[in-house]
Design an enzyme around this catalytic site. Sequence first.
Site: not given
Length: 506
Positions: A264, A266-267, A289, A379, A383
């Site tokens: 996914g 993000g950091s 994704e 947010n 997915g």
Amino acid sequence: MYRSRIKNETLWSKVVSPQQAAMLIRDGMVVGMSGFTRAGEAKAVPMALADRALAGEPLGITLITGASLGNDLDKTLAEAKVTRRRMPFQADPTLRKEINAGNVMFVDQHLSETVELLRSGQLGPLDVAIVEAVAITENGGIIPTTSVGNSATFAMLAEKVIVEINITMGEEMEGLHDIYIPTRRPYREPIPVVDTRSRVGLPYIPVDPSRIAAIVITDKKDSTAKIEPPDHETRAIANHLIGFLDNEVKRGRLGLNLAPLQAGIGSIANAVLHGFGDSHFHDLTMYSEVLQDSTFDLFDCGKLTYASGSSITLSADKHESVLRNINTYKSRLILRPQEISNHPEVIRRLGLIAINTALEADIYGNVNSTHVMGSQMMNGIGGSGDFARNAYLSVFVTKSVAKGGRISSIVPMVTHVDHCEHDVDIIVTEQGLADLRNLAPRERAKVVIANCVHPSYRDEIADYVAEATRTVGGQTPHMLDKAFFLHQRLRDQGSMQPVAATQAAE
């Protein structure tokens, strides 16, 4: 200069200003816009829409995208009151505030489902599609830029199509995309993606040139991602996961090339993928994704052989490097529509290892990805649900505490459930890894508490489970009057820590 990008000469007369193109959009319309995680969004026409609204014209739309938009477009459109209804994902603080205030109706959807709802008429007709492109082919085909997202279906279904040709994107991006749209139900054929490398569609979005109502020339770049470098905690998370996967190899369940990876945005997820660069795994593939910095770092160190995604979202330095050298990576990359990158059939067939981030997880394996304190949207589910339900291994990662230790990310009961315990195989924090496969709820609780909870909260949560088991019992012991004691403490005193611990810290 731009005419070389428009191979169909009959379309040259359709080139207009952003302001002229924006006049095709009227109050109350449903607009589909390209863009997926700050990549490949239309950039000029949305700004012209905002200017019209700020000038006093009544102009509110339903805005559907692939995922979040870059260049502060969601912020600008929210401030101008253009966005009345938004789906399926967003990541902008200003828009988030409007959503939580009830001023924008946000429909949080699994990213694989949005265009299915459009095709079946459940979302109503799509009035206008705005799609960013590298170029337009002789037959009207639209060549996307750094994302595909939902752009293909938007362009195919919309009454009118506006194309933004971004001349900062090199024409060598042509051939990077694989546009495949599933056939109509109930006679749909299986999606023929049988390998990460499978190319099953066209390198452009097929559109009848007569439906292209306007073409706008732009030169604004994608926003870049703010990706934090790996820290002590994220390196520990990566090491726990790599150790687990190494054990799976030793047991004969996986080979050293593992299975296709998904991560996914993000950091934390990006940092975890970085950890594979120092592992002994090799010939890795990715079916995901969003392709982030870690994807290209793994390419560069020789660990990754091929990556399939729906968008490319990178930090500033990596963005310049990758786009400048796109031909170096092109033979090992593919960008697909998000309904294909996230399709349950394909995910299940390929047997992915899915790595996504939890906002909070509970002792039985339920995961909250979207809501703070059960009510405030962050947010969206994105997915993660597409992958969690269908992956070979569904992994959720999070740091065990947040806000300097004032919040425990592992709680007795999550305040909102996005991924139920049936879809979660592995939970990892910097404290350790909980393998929840084949465990009953009472067994799960013991493993999660022992391996994932921060020491500051471990005893209290263990005491809660012990009391619930003793006084309530059941398959999944919970005391409804106490299940949210940590959240109530956070609400009342600003920290989940006991009062004595909070005062000591001060």
